[in-house]
Design a protein around this motif. Structure first.
Motif, mmCIF file in Angstrom:
data_model
loop_
_atom_site.group_PDB
_atom_site.id
_atom_site.type_symbol
_atom_site.label_atom_id
_atom_site.label_comp_id
_atom_site.label_asym_id
_atom_site.label_seq_id
_atom_site.Cartn_x
_atom_site.Cartn_y
_atom_site.Cartn_z
ATOM 1 N N PHE A 44 0.817 -1.263 -0.093
ATOM 2 C CA PHE A 44 0.006 0.025 -0.037
ATOM 3 C C PHE A 44 0.862 1.094 0.146
ATOM 4 N N THR A 45 0.433 2.549 -0.155
ATOM 5 C CA THR A 45 0.957 3.504 -0.366
ATOM 6 C C THR A 45 0.707 4.410 0.725
ATOM 7 N N CYS A 46 1.488 5.165 1.681
ATOM 8 C CA CYS A 46 1.237 5.807 2.597
ATOM 9 C C CYS A 46 1.893 7.296 2.474
ATOM 10 N N SER A 47 1.516 8.378 3.221
ATOM 11 C CA SER A 47 2.057 9.529 3.173
ATOM 12 C C SER A 47 2.722 10.160 4.458
ATOM 13 N N LEU A 48 3.592 10.757 4.371
ATOM 14 C CA LEU A 48 4.456 11.254 5.425
ATOM 15 C C LEU A 48 4.200 12.859 5.474
ATOM 16 N N ASP A 49 3.742 13.503 6.449
ATOM 17 C CA ASP A 49 3.376 14.734 6.312
ATOM 18 C C ASP A 49 3.780 15.517 7.726
ATOM 19 N N LYS A 50 4.034 16.854 7.477
ATOM 20 C CA LYS A 50 4.565 17.727 8.692
ATOM 21 C C LYS A 50 5.604 17.147 9.288
ATOM 22 N N LEU A 51 6.563 16.538 8.672
ATOM 23 C CA LEU A 51 7.902 15.794 9.448
ATOM 24 C C LEU A 51 8.782 16.795 10.031
ATOM 25 N N SER A 52 9.133 16.766 11.285
ATOM 26 C CA SER A 52 10.049 17.518 11.851
ATOM 27 C C SER A 52 11.202 16.658 12.709
ATOM 28 N N LEU A 53 12.515 17.251 12.665
ATOM 29 C CA LEU A 53 13.456 16.415 12.973
ATOM 30 C C LEU A 53 13.992 17.138 14.464
ATOM 31 N N HIS A 54 14.374 16.739 15.297
ATOM 32 C CA HIS A 54 14.863 17.088 16.566
ATOM 33 C C HIS A 54 16.251 16.454 16.607
ATOM 34 N N LEU A 55 17.291 17.161 16.980
ATOM 35 C CA LEU A 55 18.577 17.045 17.183
ATOM 36 C C LEU A 55 18.966 17.243 18.594
#
Length: 382
Positions: free
Chosen positions: A242-253
């Protein structure tokens, strides 16, 4: 330990030699090896004195004779008993069906099969003793595995005294079988077949090149076999994707984006000055771009080439970002919470070929592009 991590740790491979990679062909092709049985005793009986419950195992590795380089991973069979019939040589039946695919179809790429005796000593601990090895020519100039006359024919793999590590010795020149330092084990051989396996093309994206696997191993994304053979790769079928979506991604370092990048730039600049054998020159390394590689991974490898996107620091004052990973309809899980000093992706990613399997996951790889001063004029280079 998660299922993805368990699969990942057991499926790591050694890459082929960089010079041999240049000779790789455009397409990878699949092959099947059947190791049927070991006939004869490949060792002197006194070597096993004091050992109990002796059984035998086969181990197979890929080897590049041009650069004396083992690569891929070593496959190990189950242990089996030696059967002795009066008046006939001893026999150990394995009937192991192996598969691999490769684009390195070169005469100097071979499979090395080692016979190992596995037993217990008097203290009860397990002991493994190498009994000999054979050299299986995969892509000989004389009998290509895709030659119809060679398919499905039983062949004998002669065995030699010693360990496969002997192949790394500089005195072992090609052809190894005729080398004066290699001694054949009389009366012992392995019966096997080697043939192309075009059906493997269906699942090549789920299985790394040059990794030898048994048809009984679980390959995440492949439908498990339901017949008595347990071989899921003889006629492989794919699990539903199936296809999925990745939205409003943020990375914390850690401990913060600002502190992380500041320390990284200091270390890189110090390394630059050390390489140039100079003191501070008024210039420094600068960040030009931050790239995020995102791909669906089944523990064995990326099932499709990862997408590469640019992430940017979130401007001050913007709140309420939250990451989500969704399969329409409905949300599956939350990735991150709101916060400042983060790297954010301003677009939505579509990830295809996801499978509802515990070994499937999304792998993120953060990459920085820098510019550094070169020469005395302070010019920049990436």
């Amino acid at each position: 330990m998660t299922e993805w991590k368990r699969v990942f740790e057991k499926s790591m491979v050694i890459p082929p030699h960089t010079q041999m990679v240049r000779l790789a062909q455009d397409r990878s092709e699949g092959f099947q090896i059947v190791l049927k049985h070991l006939e004869g005793t490949p060792h002197r009986q006194k070597l096993l004195d004091g050992l109990q419950a002796v059984q035998y195992q086969l181990r197979l590795s890929l080897f590049d004779i041009s650069y004396k380089h083992f690569f891929g991973r070593t496959w190990k069979s189950s242990v089996q008993q030696l059967r002795v019939t009066p008046g006939q040589p001893g026999r150990v039946s394995f009937n192991e069906v192996l598969y691999f695919h490769t684009s390195l179809r070169h005469p100097n790429i071979m499979a090395v099969v080692e016979v190992v005796a596995v037993a217990q000593n008097a203290r009860g601990s397990q002991h493994a003793l190498g009994c000999g090895f054979g050299i299986l020519r995969l892509f000989s100039n004389h009998t290509e595995p895709d030659d119809p006359s060679a398919e499905k024919q039983d062949k004998r793999l002669n065995l030699f005294h010693g360990t496969p590590r002997a192949l790394l010795h500089p005195a072992l020149h090609h052809p190894i079988e005729q080398n004066k330092h290699v001694t054949r084990i009389e009366g012992a051989h392995i019966q096997y077949t080697l043939q192309p396996h075009p059906a493997l093309e269906t699942v090549m994206h789920l299985l790394p090149q040059d990794m030898v696997v048994s048809g009984a191993e679980e390959i995440p994304g492949v439908v498990p076999s339901s017949d008595v053979s347990g071989d899921s790769l003889r006629k492989p079928r794919l699990l539903k994707t199936f296809t999925c979506s990745l939205d409003k991604l943020s990375l914390h370092l850690y401990p913060s984006l600002e502190a992380f990048e500041e320390e990284m730039l200091q270390l890189l600049n110090t390394d630059r000055l050390n390489r140039d054998n100079s003191g501070p020159d008024g210039h420094t390394v600068l960040i030009q771009e931050r790239r995020l590689h995102v791909g669906v991974h089944n523990g064995w490898g990326f099932v499709v080439k990862p997408q590469v996107v640019v992430v940017e620091p979130e401007p001050e004052g913007i709140k309420g970002r939250s990451g989500s990973f969704s399969r329409r309809p409905g949300s599956l899980t939350r990735l991150s919470s709101s916060g400042r000093h983060t790297l954010v992706l301003r677009s939505r990613l579509q990830l295809r070929d996801m499978v509802n399997h515990p070994a499937f996951g999304i792998v993120f790889h953060l990459e920085y592009v820098f510019s550094a001063p070169v020469g005395g004029g302070g010019g920049k280079v990436n």
